[in-house]
Write a protein that holds these residues in place. Structure first.
Motif, short mmCIF file in Angstrom:
data_model
loop_
_atom_site.label_atom_id
_atom_site.label_comp_id
_atom_site.label_asym_id
_atom_site.label_seq_id
_atom_site.Cartn_x
_atom_site.Cartn_y
_atom_site.Cartn_z
N ARG A 137 3.10 9.94 -10.93
CA ARG A 137 4.16 9.73 -11.92
C ARG A 137 3.61 9.30 -13.28
NH1 ARG A 137 6.13 7.06 -7.22
NH2 ARG A 137 5.66 5.02 -8.16
N GLU A 138 2.30 9.10 -13.37
CA GLU A 138 1.69 8.65 -14.61
C GLU A 138 1.07 9.84 -15.36
OE1 GLU A 138 1.77 5.58 -15.74
OE2 GLU A 138 2.64 4.61 -13.98
N SER A 139 0.87 9.66 -16.66
CA SER A 139 0.28 10.72 -17.48
C SER A 139 -1.23 10.56 -17.62
CB SER A 139 0.93 10.73 -18.87
OG SER A 139 0.74 9.47 -19.51
N THR A 140 -1.78 9.44 -17.17
CA THR A 140 -3.21 9.20 -17.31
C THR A 140 -4.00 10.13 -16.39
OG1 THR A 140 -2.80 6.87 -17.79
CG2 THR A 140 -5.04 7.46 -17.16
N PRO A 141 -4.93 10.92 -16.93
CA PRO A 141 -5.73 11.81 -16.08
C PRO A 141 -6.50 11.03 -15.02
CG PRO A 141 -5.99 12.38 -18.40
CD PRO A 141 -5.26 11.08 -18.37
N CYS A 142 -6.60 11.61 -13.83
CA CYS A 142 -7.25 10.91 -12.72
C CYS A 142 -8.11 11.89 -11.93
CB CYS A 142 -6.20 10.29 -11.80
SG CYS A 142 -6.90 9.44 -10.37
N LEU A 143 -9.29 11.43 -11.58
CA LEU A 143 -10.27 12.21 -10.82
C LEU A 143 -10.69 11.40 -9.61
CD1 LEU A 143 -12.51 14.56 -10.74
CD2 LEU A 143 -13.95 12.89 -11.91
#
Length: 342
Positions: A137-143
């Motif tokens: 639900r967040e816009s922060t890119p995640c790897l």
């Protein structure tokens, strides 16, 4: 007082080019970037990072979460990540979760409050991670790093854990071993351990051998020999053991030798990770080598691509088997007798 204009003049570039040397050095030719950095050092110029962040609405920070720094695998990965991030003008915020899903949530929440530009996470169990549900639900890119990818939201950087452990199992089978077991930390705390156990099972079944349940240890990097003892004695005792990481294998070798057993004479031991310490032991550790430094470089490159709006899908990184003295051929005295055929 030195400013960006004086740096640009000394370096022989425009003010805009000098600014890019600090904000997005990857967009400059290496020679141009070098001239600007040398000019800045000569003039004692330091860019105002806070002002830069306000202009770009970026913190130039990447949040990194690993389970532990006790394991050199994560330390080597972080060193490579720090070098790659610094070259791109970013800093890292690093923290550890202790394989605790509750702590994972708290860590990620704090990093989001600090407005990191991207997250590189190693979680306990990617397919059942509450923190990954939240991050959808967040816009922060995640790897993800080491975990299997969770499509379609979270790409991953890592080796093919199932295939790598299957290769290690086949290596032991080729050395004459048939009674092969596997030990690891708490299975529910690590999807990597689960995938590695699946690879072991597949290789054993393909060879017509019986795979065993994972023998779980209380901790991921320390052996409680009492949990393994029942599987070691008698004519049907194990002749080889695979470990889900190198520190566990090193701990096992120490416990076996303290108990009066020899490695590999009484038990062959195979690790997983390829940390340098394993080379210097006696017996030296046979292990699956993961490209730890490459993990870090590829993770940062992939995360920066996500921040730029790309949709990278990194392929599994290569693994290799490193032969050592801890995994030997099955001694003739322990080989099963040939069936009698009058």
């Amino acid at each position: 007082m030195a400013n960006l204009i004086s740096v640009a003049k000394l370096a022989g570039v425009s003010r805009a080019t000098a600014a890019r040397a600090f904000s997005s050095p990857e967009n400059l030719r290496p020679e141009t970037h070098r001239r600007v950095m040398e000019a800045a050092r000569a003039l004692g110029f330091r860019p105002n990072k806070v002002a830069q962040q306000l202009r770009t609405r970026a913190t130039l920070m990447l949040g990194v979460m690993v389970p532990s720094l006790d394991n050199p695998v994560f330390a080597e990965q972080l060193q490579a990540m720090e070098e790659a991030a610094r070259a791109a003008g970013y800093s890292l915020i690093v923290t550890t979760s202790g394989y605790d899903p509750g702590r994972e949530e708290a860590i990620v929440e704090e990093m989001l409050r600090q407005r990191v530009d991207g997250l590189a996470l190693t979680v306990a169990e990617a397919d059942h991670s509450a923190v990954l549900v939240k991050l959808r639900r967040e816009s922060t890119p995640c790897l993800l790093v080491h975990n299997p990818p969770v499509a379609p939201c979270f790409p991953s950087v890592g080796v093919d854990n199932r295939a790598a452990m299957a290769d290690a199992t086949r290596y032991l089978i080729a050395r004459g071993h048939r009674r092969i077991g596997m030990i690891g930390g708490p299975l529910l705390q690590s999807d990597r351990a689960r995938l590695r156990h699946e690879g072991y099972r597949e290789a054993m079944e393909a060879a017509g051998l019986t795979p065993l349940a994972l023998i779980e240890m209380p901790r991921h990097t320390q052996v409680a020999l009492s949990r393994l003892e029942p599987a070691l004695g008698g004519a049907e005792g194990l002749t080889a053991v695979l470990c889900t990481n190198d520190l566990l294998a090193i701990s096992l070798i120490g416990e076996l030798r303290r108990s009066g057993r020899s490695v590999p004479g009484d038990l062959s031991v195979m690790g997983f990770d390829g940390i340098e310490l394993g080379r210097h032991l006696y017996p030296s550790l046979s292990t699956v080598v993961q490209p730890r430094a490459e993990f870090g470089r590829v993770a940062v490159d992939t995360l920066l691509a996500l921040i730029r709006g790309a949709t990278p899908q990194p392929l599994p990184l290569p693994h290799v088997l490193r032969e050592g003295e801890s995994a030997g051929a099955l001694p003739a005295s322990r080989q099963a007798p040939e069936p009698y055929d009058p």
